[in-house]
Motif scaffolding. Structure first.
Motif, mmCIF file in Angstrom:
data_model
loop_
_atom_site.group_PDB
_atom_site.id
_atom_site.type_symbol
_atom_site.label_atom_id
_atom_site.label_comp_id
_atom_site.label_asym_id
_atom_site.label_seq_id
_atom_site.Cartn_x
_atom_site.Cartn_y
_atom_site.Cartn_z
ATOM 1 N N ASN A 20 0.823 -1.201 0.000
ATOM 2 C CA ASN A 20 0.000 0.000 0.000
ATOM 3 C C ASN A 20 0.859 1.254 0.000
ATOM 4 O O ASN A 20 1.568 1.535 0.969
ATOM 5 C CB ASN A 20 -0.901 -0.019 1.240
ATOM 6 N N TRP A 25 0.349 4.448 5.936
ATOM 7 C CA TRP A 25 1.213 3.309 6.267
ATOM 8 C C TRP A 25 2.646 3.766 6.443
ATOM 9 O O TRP A 25 3.157 4.590 5.683
ATOM 10 C CB TRP A 25 1.128 2.253 5.155
ATOM 11 N N TYR A 27 6.555 2.207 6.654
ATOM 12 C CA TYR A 27 7.307 1.013 6.257
ATOM 13 C C TYR A 27 8.692 1.005 6.889
ATOM 14 O O TYR A 27 9.408 2.003 6.872
ATOM 15 C CB TYR A 27 7.424 0.940 4.738
ATOM 16 N N GLY A 177 5.101 -3.314 6.833
ATOM 17 C CA GLY A 177 4.197 -2.176 6.709
ATOM 18 C C GLY A 177 3.251 -2.134 7.893
ATOM 19 O O GLY A 177 2.691 -3.162 8.284
ATOM 20 N N LYS A 178 3.084 -0.949 8.479
ATOM 21 C CA LYS A 178 2.212 -0.804 9.656
ATOM 22 C C LYS A 178 1.357 0.452 9.497
ATOM 23 O O LYS A 178 1.847 1.493 9.058
ATOM 24 C CB LYS A 178 3.051 -0.693 10.934
ATOM 25 N N ARG A 179 0.086 0.343 9.879
ATOM 26 C CA ARG A 179 -0.778 1.524 9.870
ATOM 27 C C ARG A 179 -0.249 2.547 10.878
ATOM 28 O O ARG A 179 0.050 2.203 12.015
ATOM 29 C CB ARG A 179 -2.213 1.150 10.218
ATOM 30 N N ASP A 192 -3.044 -4.890 10.952
ATOM 31 C CA ASP A 192 -2.487 -3.544 10.832
ATOM 32 C C ASP A 192 -0.973 -3.577 10.669
ATOM 33 O O ASP A 192 -0.357 -2.553 10.390
ATOM 34 C CB ASP A 192 -2.824 -2.718 12.081
ATOM 35 N N TRP A 193 -0.388 -4.752 10.903
ATOM 36 C CA TRP A 193 1.045 -4.960 10.703
ATOM 37 C C TRP A 193 1.214 -6.083 9.675
ATOM 38 O O TRP A 193 0.750 -7.198 9.898
ATOM 39 C CB TRP A 193 1.734 -5.364 12.006
#
Length: 301
Positions: A20, A25, A27, A177-179, A192-193
């Motif tokens: 995304n 997000w 990274y 990737g994390k919100r 979310d991860w």
């Protein structure tokens, strides 16, 4: 919470085709080592694995790590790694984790120096788990002074595909990737991860298998004609592939040892793997299909 085992927040596997690229997000580089939670209070620093094992005695480097953490009290989520030319080598850190002899541990601080790469903070003098990842990242950067023993992982907002390509070119494991608004939930695997890994495909020969659980032993032929096992493959099989394999396998059995059925090395397949260890074994392996065009007579009959 301090100096007691904590089960960290875990990731789901992401689809490499669906990274995304948007500012919601964040990274990080995905380092290939052991998940470690560092606990600090004053001069006391202890390290726990994700499974709750206290491994402090294995890493004398933790005294220097304590100097890098500028807060009196902190719990920091990180990856313990051994870096070679900027790339983490799993086999090297796993070697550190196996050592128990004090003199060998001291020697390994020179030959296999450990670095702890921080990517999250759970607490300082107060808990931070309910704050957003964006805020926790800011706190983390403010309390760590980077050194050879401790770093803060580089992060980028959005542009996940770009950093994914860069890590591939550098031979790294991948990215996470994390919100940016995600909170930290201990002992929880969150969508979310997401982790995105660079896998490779290779052709191997099937040397044997067992049924419970269904596992193939795969390997390669050496220059002397003998065969060396490289991995035990448990994942990636379709039911129909197992059925077809069993029909062929029963015709080429060479010997049976307990629950392991050894086969004549005639049948090949493709497997996906993350990396090769120093001994040549394959890590994080899954089945990707038979290679029926590559059926050869063994040279060491």
């Amino acid at each position: 919470m301090l100096f007691t085992p904590i089960k960290p927040m875990l990731l789901h596997m992401g689809n490499n085709e669906e990274i995304n690229d948007n500012p919601e997000w964040i990274y990080d580089i995905k380092w290939d080592g052991w998940r470690i939670l560092l606990h600090k209070q004053g001069d006391r620093v202890e390290a726990f694995t994700r499974h709750g094992n206290n491994v402090t005695a294995k890493f004398p480097e933790l005294q220097d790590v304590g100097h890098s953490i500028k807060e009196h009290t902190a719990i920091i989520d990180c990856e313990g790694v051994v870096l070679r030319n900027g790339v983490s080598v799993f086999d090297d850190f796993a070697y550190r984790g196996r050592l128990t002899n004090t003199s060998k541990i001291e020697q390994a601080t020179i030959t296999h120096p450990a670095t702890f790469v921080a990517f999250d903070v759970l607490a300082t003098d107060k808990p931070h788990t309910t704050q957003t990842l964006k805020d926790r990242k800011e706190i983390l950067s403010s309390i760590i002074e980077p050194s050879n023993k401790m770093l803060v992982t580089p992060s980028i907002v959005g542009n996940g595909n770009n950093i994914f390509q860069i890590t591939k070119e550098k031979g790294m494991e991948g990215i996470v990737g994390k919100r940016s608004n995600s909170t930290y939930k201990t002992n929880y695997r969150s969508h979310d991860w997401l982790k995105y890994k660079h896998f490779k495909i290779t052709n191997v020969v099937i040397l044997g298998y067992k049924e419970n659980p269904f596992t193939m032993v795969v390997g390669k032929q050496l220059s002397n004609g003998k065969y060396k096992p490289l991995a035990n493959v448990e994942f990636g099989f379709k039911p129909e592939e197992k059925t077809a394999f069993r029909e062929i396998a029963k015709q080429i059995i060479s010997k049976v040892e307990r629950d392991l059925i050894w086969l004549k090395p005639l049948l090949h397949c493709k497997v996906q793997y993350l990396e090769r260890t120093a001994s040549g074994s394959l890590r994080i392996v899954s089945f990707k299909g038979f290679d029926f065009d590559n059926v050869l007579e063994p040279t060491n009959k």
